[in-house]
Design a protein around this motif. Sequence first.
Motif, PDB file in Angstrom:
ATOM      1  N   UNK A   1       0.864  -1.178   0.000  1.00  0.00           N
ATOM      2  CA  UNK A   1       0.000   0.000   0.000  1.00  0.00           C
ATOM      3  C   UNK A   1       0.901   1.229   0.000  1.00  0.00           C
ATOM      4  N   UNK A   2       0.778   2.047  -1.043  1.00  0.00           N
ATOM      5  CA  UNK A   2       1.597   3.248  -1.178  1.00  0.00           C
ATOM      6  C   UNK A   2       0.737   4.471  -0.882  1.00  0.00           C
ATOM      7  N   UNK A   3       1.184   5.275   0.063  1.00  0.00           N
ATOM      8  CA  UNK A   3       0.544   6.549   0.351  1.00  0.00           C
ATOM      9  C   UNK A   3       1.193   7.603  -0.535  1.00  0.00           C
ATOM     10  N   UNK A   4       0.380   8.363  -1.239  1.00  0.00           N
ATOM     11  CA  UNK A   4       0.919   9.362  -2.154  1.00  0.00           C
ATOM     12  C   UNK A   4       0.250  10.707  -1.936  1.00  0.00           C
ATOM     13  N   UNK A   5       1.068  11.754  -1.945  1.00  0.00           N
ATOM     14  CA  UNK A   5       0.518  13.099  -1.791  1.00  0.00           C
ATOM     15  C   UNK A   5       1.226  14.075  -2.703  1.00  0.00           C
ATOM     16  N   UNK A   6       0.435  14.927  -3.350  1.00  0.00           N
ATOM     17  CA  UNK A   6       0.986  16.081  -4.026  1.00  0.00           C
ATOM     18  C   UNK A   6       1.248  17.163  -2.984  1.00  0.00           C
ATOM     19  N   UNK A   7       1.852  18.263  -3.406  1.00  0.00           N
ATOM     20  CA  UNK A   7       2.115  19.343  -2.461  1.00  0.00           C
ATOM     21  C   UNK A   7       0.931  20.310  -2.451  1.00  0.00           C
ATOM     22  N   UNK A   8       0.882  21.143  -1.499  1.00  0.00           N
ATOM     23  CA  UNK A   8      -0.078  22.213  -1.196  1.00  0.00           C
ATOM     24  C   UNK A   8      -1.039  21.757  -0.098  1.00  0.00           C
ATOM     25  N   UNK A   9      -1.699  22.685   0.552  1.00  0.00           N
ATOM     26  CA  UNK A   9      -2.497  22.347   1.738  1.00  0.00           C
ATOM     27  C   UNK A   9      -3.635  21.371   1.481  1.00  0.00           C
ATOM     28  N   UNK A  10      -4.146  21.321   0.252  1.00  0.00           N
ATOM     29  CA  UNK A  10      -5.286  20.447  -0.024  1.00  0.00           C
ATOM     30  C   UNK A  10      -4.878  19.002  -0.296  1.00  0.00           C
ATOM     31  N   UNK A  11      -3.581  18.730  -0.418  1.00  0.00           N
ATOM     32  CA  UNK A  11      -3.122  17.377  -0.691  1.00  0.00           C
ATOM     33  C   UNK A  11      -3.283  16.461   0.511  1.00  0.00           C
ATOM     34  N   UNK A  12      -3.063  15.177   0.292  1.00  0.00           N
ATOM     35  CA  UNK A  12      -3.184  14.167   1.343  1.00  0.00           C
ATOM     36  C   UNK A  12      -2.282  14.509   2.528  1.00  0.00           C
ATOM     37  N   UNK A  13      -1.091  15.005   2.251  1.00  0.00           N
ATOM     38  CA  UNK A  13      -0.148  15.366   3.305  1.00  0.00           C
ATOM     39  C   UNK A  13      -0.478  16.720   3.930  1.00  0.00           C
ATOM     40  N   UNK A  14      -1.273  17.524   3.244  1.00  0.00           N
ATOM     41  CA  UNK A  14      -1.511  18.893   3.675  1.00  0.00           C
ATOM     42  C   UNK A  14      -2.486  19.003   4.828  1.00  0.00           C
ATOM     43  N   UNK A  15      -2.477  20.167   5.450  1.00  0.00           N
ATOM     44  CA  UNK A  15      -3.349  20.424   6.600  1.00  0.00           C
ATOM     45  C   UNK A  15      -4.500  21.355   6.247  1.00  0.00           C
ATOM     46  N   UNK A  16      -4.685  21.643   4.948  1.00  0.00           N
ATOM     47  CA  UNK A  16      -5.703  22.603   4.559  1.00  0.00           C
ATOM     48  C   UNK A  16      -7.099  22.036   4.471  1.00  0.00           C
ATOM     49  N   UNK A  17      -7.232  20.730   4.402  1.00  0.00           N
ATOM     50  CA  UNK A  17      -8.550  20.116   4.337  1.00  0.00           C
ATOM     51  C   UNK A  17      -8.939  19.550   5.688  1.00  0.00           C
ATOM     52  N   UNK A  18      -9.240  18.244   5.703  1.00  0.00           N
ATOM     53  CA  UNK A  18      -9.623  17.606   6.968  1.00  0.00           C
ATOM     54  C   UNK A  18      -8.411  17.207   7.800  1.00  0.00           C
ATOM     55  N   UNK A  19      -7.219  17.299   7.215  1.00  0.00           N
ATOM     56  CA  UNK A  19      -5.971  16.960   7.906  1.00  0.00           C
ATOM     57  C   UNK A  19      -6.065  15.575   8.546  1.00  0.00           C
ATOM     58  N   UNK A  20      -6.296  14.578   7.720  1.00  0.00           N
ATOM     59  CA  UNK A  20      -6.528  13.227   8.221  1.00  0.00           C
ATOM     60  C   UNK A  20      -5.244  12.438   8.429  1.00  0.00           C
ATOM     61  N   UNK A  21      -4.135  12.876   7.815  1.00  0.00           N
ATOM     62  CA  UNK A  21      -2.934  12.042   7.815  1.00  0.00           C
ATOM     63  C   UNK A  21      -2.396  11.731   9.207  1.00  0.00           C
ATOM     64  N   UNK A  22      -2.260  12.717  10.118  1.00  0.00           N
ATOM     65  CA  UNK A  22      -1.684  12.386  11.431  1.00  0.00           C
ATOM     66  C   UNK A  22      -2.440  11.290  12.171  1.00  0.00           C
ATOM     67  N   UNK A  23      -3.756  11.271  12.045  1.00  0.00           N
ATOM     68  CA  UNK A  23      -4.519  10.226  12.710  1.00  0.00           C
ATOM     69  C   UNK A  23      -4.587   8.938  11.926  1.00  0.00           C
ATOM     70  N   UNK A  24      -4.416   9.038  10.616  1.00  0.00           N
ATOM     71  CA  UNK A  24      -4.538   7.857   9.766  1.00  0.00           C
ATOM     72  C   UNK A  24      -3.305   6.966   9.846  1.00  0.00           C
ATOM     73  N   UNK A  25      -2.127   7.566   9.952  1.00  0.00           N
ATOM     74  CA  UNK A  25      -0.888   6.786   9.914  1.00  0.00           C
ATOM     75  C   UNK A  25      -0.815   5.717  11.002  1.00  0.00           C
ATOM     76  N   UNK A  26      -1.031   6.057  12.282  1.00  0.00           N
ATOM     77  CA  UNK A  26      -0.964   4.991  13.290  1.00  0.00           C
ATOM     78  C   UNK A  26      -2.064   3.954  13.129  1.00  0.00           C
ATOM     79  N   UNK A  27      -3.203   4.356  12.598  1.00  0.00           N
ATOM     80  CA  UNK A  27      -4.286   3.388  12.405  1.00  0.00           C
ATOM     81  C   UNK A  27      -3.961   2.406  11.284  1.00  0.00           C
ATOM     82  N   UNK A  28      -3.270   2.863  10.257  1.00  0.00           N
ATOM     83  CA  UNK A  28      -2.877   1.934   9.195  1.00  0.00           C
ATOM     84  C   UNK A  28      -1.985   0.831   9.747  1.00  0.00           C
ATOM     85  N   UNK A  29      -1.005   1.210  10.580  1.00  0.00           N
ATOM     86  CA  UNK A  29      -0.111   0.212  11.166  1.00  0.00           C
ATOM     87  C   UNK A  29      -0.845  -0.673  12.162  1.00  0.00           C
TER      88      UNK A  29
END
Length: 590
Positions: free
Chosen positions: A211-239
């Motif tokens: 499973x590859x996590x991929x993000x473009x740059x800018x706040x709206x991307x998967x890594x960005x904090x401009x939207x729902x900012x789901x990545x910080x909570x998603x990472x530990x749950x994936x593991x």
Amino acid sequence: MGPAEPPPIRVPVGEGSPRWTSRTVRRRVLLVVHNATSAGRLLDLLPLFHDDFRVQLLVTSTGSSAFQSGIREIFAELELPVLPWEQALATRVDLAISASFGGELAGVQGQLSVISHGVGYTKRLGTPGSDGAEPTFGLSPEWLLADGRPFVDGFVLSHPEQLERLARTCAEAVPSAVLAGDPCFDRMLAARPYRDRFRRALGVRRRQRLVVLNSTWNPEGFFGSGGRDVLPGLLPRLAAELPADDYRLAAVLHPNIWHGHGPGQVRAWLDRARRGGLTLIDPVHGWRQALLAADLVLGDFGAVTYYSAALGTAVLLAADGREKLDPKAPLAEFVRRAPRLDPYAPLRPQVEGALDGHRPDPTPAGFVTSDPGRSAALLRRHFYALMDLPEPAAPASLEPLPLPPYDPPRPTAPLYVRTRVHGTDITIERSTEQPYDAAGTTHLAVHEDTRHPGDLETADVITRDGRPDDPRLGGPDLWTAEVLREHPHCAAAVYVTGPDACTVRTRDHGAFRLTAGAGADADPAAYASSLYAWLAHGGTVPPDGVTLRTRTAGGAHPVTVEAVTEPSERWPHSAVAEWADTEGAEPQPV
């Protein structure tokens, strides 16, 4: 105030350069770099000029990008003469190639060709200082005209669809447009036969899913904090929710993320995920191999996610960002239709559903390029025509994607190991957290390099990996004995010596060598946990050894278990008792 621009170079161009050059060339080709992202696409083009003694390659950076980090390293790798930007503008060249519109490109003295650094032209982005609605980057007068006139001599497009949009938005630039395919995608297509090698390079086991996590740059991307900012909570749950033996996790992040925040900061933000088994992929040299190896991409509205779909890989979008896209672009239509990841729902059913129900859609591949496999020939023809130079006689070709270094997962986070024993068959599942509805018996396996030393005091199994002749560790026999002596609660010490073997020392049953049998392909630490559970369930290793079957990731993995010490040679149980007396702790027999 930034650093002063370096002085002009004097050879192979510059004042008095003919006096110092060893060869006289007929043409000069200048590679114009905006940032590390655009440099990556220019790297694809270098082989088109290989072996041509008539051409001198040069490189420069416009200094126009906010993302300057990473350029110096790429230039060092290229080992081409680097012209300061002011000198580049003052130097006559026969061809300049850019993979971006950043910088004063209209001032270049020579034929200018511009190629996309993504999957065509899809995103909205205004020129510096512009107001109002953002135009489509690369397909609008704001980017293509200088003083009302086109300044690009060769505008490379990969598909007629882009030409149609160009005609609607900036008809003046249509005469310079050239359809020449996509060299980035062509390199991936050519490397498809080596998918299994790329998977093995990442340490992906035969029955694992990458499973590859991929993000473009800018706040709206998967890594960005401009939207729902789901990545910080998603990472530990994936593991936690995706068992370690069933799934392998990797991340492909846009170079502007790496070089905007700094590679060290990215690694710091993702430290917990990395300790849980996530691998960060080189954003310039390794991302395409990771896409080819992937079973599923959790992505967003960037080009890399679209490339994944074009390769036929299953995709779940974790970020939308469609407002950043030209609504007429094929990528925008893909984003509208692609399945979504619900970051607040259980993850494993979504991942398994996306994988099991996936049917490749040919539409993305059809829009990435109209000439698959032909970009090398088309681009070289275009470049040499602009230089007014006959092409070399040899066929044009691109560099094959290199085989990345071996980079297996190195999880050091504690793993909760759930086992069920049926004779010599042991079903095993490992994850960083214990599911509330988990079945079977659970023990805790902890890597010696865990961030929290207290984890070692509660571990049932302690592991590490290393060469069997590593003088720092003293080899498997010494290290396993030391671990049992240092950690009274630990019942088994596991030294992984390679991708298919390990040494296990237990308190009451001595030491064993575990070797994967024919068809086995799982983590040796999982084999060791299987042995631990089997012994705890009453199993006994006979003098001539035994074959256990570790059942994980949907397969059965035969493992040969052989004793390596006679009972009289085992680490003395009296020593365990003596240590326990001094520490006030009871040893844990297996």
